[in-house]
Design a protein around this motif. Structure first.
Motif, mmCIF file in Angstrom:
data_model
loop_
_atom_site.group_PDB
_atom_site.id
_atom_site.type_symbol
_atom_site.label_atom_id
_atom_site.label_comp_id
_atom_site.label_asym_id
_atom_site.label_seq_id
_atom_site.Cartn_x
_atom_site.Cartn_y
_atom_site.Cartn_z
ATOM 1 N N ALA A 55 0.832 -1.206 0.000
ATOM 2 C CA ALA A 55 0.000 0.000 0.000
ATOM 3 C C ALA A 55 0.873 1.264 0.000
ATOM 4 O O ALA A 55 0.564 2.239 -0.691
ATOM 5 N N ALA A 56 1.963 1.235 0.753
ATOM 6 C CA ALA A 56 2.859 2.393 0.790
ATOM 7 C C ALA A 56 3.528 2.616 -0.564
ATOM 8 O O ALA A 56 3.664 3.754 -1.022
ATOM 9 N N ILE A 57 3.912 1.539 -1.215
ATOM 10 C CA ILE A 57 4.516 1.648 -2.548
ATOM 11 C C ILE A 57 3.485 2.185 -3.533
ATOM 12 O O ILE A 57 3.794 3.040 -4.366
ATOM 13 N N ALA A 58 2.257 1.707 -3.422
ATOM 14 C CA ALA A 58 1.187 2.199 -4.300
ATOM 15 C C ALA A 58 0.969 3.695 -4.091
ATOM 16 O O ALA A 58 0.753 4.436 -5.063
ATOM 17 N N ASP A 59 1.034 4.161 -2.855
ATOM 18 C CA ASP A 59 0.894 5.597 -2.585
ATOM 19 C C ASP A 59 1.990 6.400 -3.278
ATOM 20 O O ASP A 59 1.736 7.486 -3.806
ATOM 21 N N ILE A 60 3.194 5.865 -3.281
ATOM 22 C CA ILE A 60 4.313 6.545 -3.944
ATOM 23 C C ILE A 60 4.059 6.639 -5.444
ATOM 24 O O ILE A 60 4.249 7.695 -6.061
ATOM 25 N N VAL A 61 3.596 5.542 -6.037
ATOM 26 C CA VAL A 61 3.317 5.529 -7.479
ATOM 27 C C VAL A 61 2.179 6.501 -7.806
ATOM 28 O O VAL A 61 2.270 7.278 -8.760
ATOM 29 N N VAL A 62 1.122 6.474 -7.007
ATOM 30 C CA VAL A 62 -0.004 7.391 -7.227
ATOM 31 C C VAL A 62 0.473 8.835 -7.130
ATOM 32 O O VAL A 62 0.111 9.682 -7.965
ATOM 33 N N HIS A 63 1.298 9.129 -6.141
ATOM 34 C CA HIS A 63 1.813 10.489 -5.978
ATOM 35 C C HIS A 63 2.627 10.907 -7.208
ATOM 36 O O HIS A 63 2.510 12.045 -7.695
ATOM 37 N N ARG A 64 3.414 9.996 -7.745
ATOM 38 C CA ARG A 64 4.219 10.295 -8.939
ATOM 39 C C ARG A 64 3.314 10.558 -10.150
ATOM 40 O O ARG A 64 3.567 11.476 -10.932
ATOM 41 N N ILE A 65 2.253 9.766 -10.274
ATOM 42 C CA ILE A 65 1.305 9.988 -11.375
ATOM 43 C C ILE A 65 0.634 11.354 -11.211
ATOM 44 O O ILE A 65 0.502 12.113 -12.175
ATOM 45 N N GLU A 66 0.214 11.665 -9.998
ATOM 46 C CA GLU A 66 -0.432 12.960 -9.743
ATOM 47 C C GLU A 66 0.506 14.118 -10.080
ATOM 48 O O GLU A 66 0.082 15.115 -10.676
ATOM 49 N N ASN A 67 1.783 13.980 -9.733
ATOM 50 C CA ASN A 67 2.756 15.027 -10.065
ATOM 51 C C ASN A 67 2.876 15.195 -11.577
ATOM 52 O O ASN A 67 2.970 16.320 -12.080
ATOM 53 N N ARG A 68 2.864 14.084 -12.283
ATOM 54 C CA ARG A 68 2.960 14.149 -13.747
ATOM 55 C C ARG A 68 1.712 14.812 -14.332
ATOM 56 O O ARG A 68 1.801 15.612 -15.261
ATOM 57 N N LEU A 69 0.550 14.474 -13.778
ATOM 58 C CA LEU A 69 -0.683 15.108 -14.246
ATOM 59 C C LEU A 69 -0.659 16.604 -13.972
ATOM 60 O O LEU A 69 -1.060 17.401 -14.826
ATOM 61 N N ASP A 70 -0.191 16.992 -12.791
ATOM 62 C CA ASP A 70 -0.105 18.412 -12.442
ATOM 63 C C ASP A 70 0.833 19.171 -13.379
ATOM 64 O O ASP A 70 0.630 20.359 -13.644
ATOM 65 N N ALA A 71 1.856 18.485 -13.874
ATOM 66 C CA ALA A 71 2.827 19.123 -14.764
ATOM 67 C C ALA A 71 2.329 19.197 -16.207
ATOM 68 O O ALA A 71 2.974 19.826 -17.045
ATOM 69 N N HIS A 72 1.186 18.565 -16.484
ATOM 70 C CA HIS A 72 0.635 18.538 -17.846
ATOM 71 C C HIS A 72 1.686 18.071 -18.858
ATOM 72 O O HIS A 72 1.834 18.645 -19.939
ATOM 73 N N ALA A 73 2.390 16.999 -18.481
ATOM 74 C CA ALA A 73 3.486 16.482 -19.308
ATOM 75 C C ALA A 73 2.998 15.633 -20.479
ATOM 76 O O ALA A 73 3.789 15.300 -21.355
ATOM 77 N N ASP A 74 1.715 15.293 -20.482
ATOM 78 C CA ASP A 74 1.189 14.402 -21.515
ATOM 79 C C ASP A 74 -0.043 15.013 -22.171
ATOM 80 O O ASP A 74 -0.657 15.937 -21.647
#
Length: 94
Positions: A55-74
């Protein structure tokens, strides 16, 4: 540590290290696929410690995805796909 947790940590590293949109999406997809497979095993397959680690690893991955979404990188379509994967990862962890 359970093999699922070890593999999840490795894929999470791939998510963090991805240097292209394609590599990032592929790593996220691999992570979500790994999590979805856990549900095919008996409920006592993972120890409490392993389940918390996953669950902690999943939180890290989700946070990384959210950061990428916030950056509008895609592109927009990719952003929608990634947002859907956040929801799926959260469902899989539950």
């Amino acid at each position: 540590m359970d093999l699922f947790v070890t593999r999840a940590a490795s894929i999470a590293h791939d998510v963090e290290a991805a240097d292209s949109s394609r590599a990032f999406r592929s790593a996220v997809k691999d992570f979500e696929h790994l999590l979805s497979r856990v549900t095919h095993y008996p409920s006592d397959f993972l120890t409490d410690a392993d389940a918390h680690a996953l669950a902690a690893i999943a939180d890290i991955v989700v946070h990384r995805i959210e950061n990428r979404l916030d950056a509008h990188a895609d592109r927009g379509r990719v952003q929608l796909e990634l947002a859907g994967q956040i929801a799926q990862v959260r469902r899989d962890v539950e």
